[in-house]
Scaffold this motif. Structure first.
Motif, short mmCIF file in Angstrom:
data_model
loop_
_atom_site.label_atom_id
_atom_site.label_comp_id
_atom_site.label_asym_id
_atom_site.label_seq_id
_atom_site.Cartn_x
_atom_site.Cartn_y
_atom_site.Cartn_z
N VAL A 100 -3.30 27.38 9.60
CA VAL A 100 -4.34 27.60 8.60
C VAL A 100 -3.71 27.99 7.26
N LEU A 101 -2.64 28.78 7.30
CA LEU A 101 -1.98 29.17 6.06
C LEU A 101 -1.40 27.96 5.34
N ALA A 102 -0.85 27.02 6.09
CA ALA A 102 -0.34 25.79 5.47
C ALA A 102 -1.45 25.02 4.79
N PHE A 103 -2.58 24.88 5.48
CA PHE A 103 -3.72 24.16 4.90
C PHE A 103 -4.21 24.84 3.62
N SER A 104 -4.24 26.18 3.62
CA SER A 104 -4.73 26.90 2.45
C SER A 104 -3.83 26.68 1.23
N ASN A 105 -2.54 26.52 1.45
CA ASN A 105 -1.64 26.26 0.32
C ASN A 105 -1.88 24.88 -0.27
N PHE A 106 -2.11 23.89 0.58
CA PHE A 106 -2.45 22.56 0.06
C PHE A 106 -3.75 22.63 -0.75
N MET A 107 -4.71 23.40 -0.27
CA MET A 107 -5.99 23.53 -0.97
C MET A 107 -5.80 24.22 -2.33
N PHE A 108 -4.93 25.25 -2.38
CA PHE A 108 -4.69 25.95 -3.63
C PHE A 108 -4.06 25.00 -4.66
N ALA A 109 -3.11 24.19 -4.21
CA ALA A 109 -2.48 23.23 -5.11
C ALA A 109 -3.50 22.26 -5.67
N PHE A 110 -4.38 21.77 -4.81
CA PHE A 110 -5.41 20.84 -5.27
C PHE A 110 -6.37 21.52 -6.24
N GLY A 111 -6.71 22.79 -5.97
CA GLY A 111 -7.60 23.54 -6.85
C GLY A 111 -7.03 23.70 -8.25
N ILE A 112 -5.71 23.98 -8.34
CA ILE A 112 -5.07 24.06 -9.66
C ILE A 112 -5.14 22.71 -10.36
N GLY A 113 -4.86 21.65 -9.59
CA GLY A 113 -4.83 20.31 -10.17
C GLY A 113 -6.14 19.90 -10.80
N ILE A 114 -7.27 20.30 -10.18
CA ILE A 114 -8.57 19.90 -10.73
C ILE A 114 -9.22 21.02 -11.55
#
Length: 407
Positions: A88-102
């Motif tokens: 779950v921690l790995a998935f949350s980091n991918f989500m954070f990166a996407f959130g910054i991008g948009i």
């Protein structure tokens, strides 16, 4: 394979992924000159509050999850729960990166919510260490957690600052962290042995478990002073950690790479403490003796940080604070572990993790709101006072126990 080296590596990867965020937060929320700044049009006070809130949500979710995960691992085993957590921690980091991008502030908050729930797996790691450690070895072995945090806070902020600067893109470190998380899932799945062979029946769990556990902890006459000491100390230190990156950016003009380097030096000092100083200290002195002098030194250093005239003086303070902080972290966990029977290790360390998470959740909110109103020095003054309060509670309880023994 032996569990302790595997746990060290697992916690190291977790800590690196968390540490990547430290040099990026000021650029996202407090530095209008940064190309990654997300809060254009917000007041300075609102910027400080949001910076505190994005940090706080991580701790608040840990507060909810830590006692539940600790007891679930007592019932279902350490390995299974730890594997889910790192995934779950790995998935949350991918989500954070996407959130910054948009540029989505809402998605960043959702990501940190998931990361906090998953990051509560450190209570499972502590319970695993307790499973395989004799009582006299627990302080030393809990030092492995401190060492993993130390190395993680060398590599995490350094990598976060360097990757963001190299790519000139604040999301890049979090794509990297997500990949590290996937590696962590494989590592735990393949190599970590199950250490809990005396499992208890599962109980019902609620989202209020953390509050109920804290109430129960405070009603335990023998363990309550230790729990309260842990909470006050971690609250004081949370004031420091939640806004020291902002201090370095706002007051001393450090970039992401500079903040990462600063935290890397802090982590190096903690590692030296855990690896070289802690094993010798616990052989010669009991936990409370170490904390007798350690707490006041940490409090003084926290207080001095915002009053230093140059960045050089801040660097001088790093080892003076890092050594007693590293010793305190391991010895608080050891005191908690020794305060309960063997079959309650997961629950007790889950409660302690919940207290630590509550501090890391509530304090950044207070620090953000207070800084917006009273200035950047507030978190450091408040942090020092809370650490001194922890010292008073612990040693008042020692005097009380001695008085009862004499009577």
């Amino acid at each position: 394979m032996r569990p302790l080296p595997i746990l060290f590596f697992t916690l190291l990867l977790d800590t690196i992924s968390v540490g990547l965020l430290i040099p990026i937060l000021p650029a996202l929320f407090n530095d209008p000159a940064s190309s990654s700044f997300l809060l254009a049009g917000y007041s300075v006070g609102a910027q400080y509050f949001i910076a505190g809130a994005i940090t706080a949500v991580f701790g608040l979710m840990q507060f909810i999850a830590a006692p539940i995960l600790g007891e679930l691992s007592d019932a279902y085993g350490r390995k299974r729960l730890l594997t889910i957590g790192v995934a779950v921690l790995a998935f949350s980091n991918f989500m954070f990166a996407f959130g910054i991008g948009i540029g989505s502030l809402a998605l960043l908050f959702v990501s940190r919510t998931l990361a906090g729930l998953a990051g509560a797996n450190f209570s499972i790691a502590q319970a695993t260490i307790a499973d395989v450690s004799a009582p006299e070895q627990r302080a030393r072995n809990f030092g492995l957690i401190g060492a993993a945090f130390g190395v993680g806070f060398i590599l995490g902020p350094l990598l976060g600052g360097l990757i963001a600067s190299y790519f000139n893109y604040a999301a890049a470190p979090f794509w990297f962290a997500g990949c590290l998380g996937l590696l962590n899932v494989l590592f735990v799945s393949l190599f970590l042995p199950e250490t809990n062979h005396d499992r208890r029946a599962a109980k019902s769990f609620t989202l209020l478990k953390g509050i109920r556990n804290i109430k129960a902890a405070m009603q335990d006459a023998e363990a309550a002073p230790v729990y309260l000491t842990s909470f006050l100390y971690m609250s004081g230190f949370a004031f420091f950690t939640s806004f020291v990156g902002v201090l370095l950016s706002v007051e001393y003009g450090l970039t992401e790479a500079g903040i990462g380097t600063f935290f890397g030096i802090v982590g190096a000092c903690i590692v030296v403490t855990q690896v070289a100083i802690l094993p010798q200290a616990v052989k010669r002195y009991p936990e409370r003796k170490i904390m007798l002098w350690g707490f006041p030194v940490v409090a003084l250093c926290v207080l001095l940080y915002p009053f230093m005239d140059t960045i050089t003086l801040l660097y001088i303070l790093i080892p003076i604070m890092a050594v007693p902080q590293g010793l305190a972290f391991a010895n608080i966990a050891s005191l908690v572990s020794k305060s309960v029977p063997a079959d309650r290790q997961g629950a007790a360390l889950g409660i302690n993790g919940s207290l630590m998470a509550l501090a890391q959740g509530v304090i950044p909110l207070l620090a953000g709101a207070g800084t917006g109103l009273l200035g950047i020095r507030l978190p450091f003054v408040a942090g020092a006072l809370l650490i001194l309060s922890a010292w008073y509670v612990l040693f008042r309880s020692v005097r009380e126990l001695r008085r009862r023994a004499q009577n």
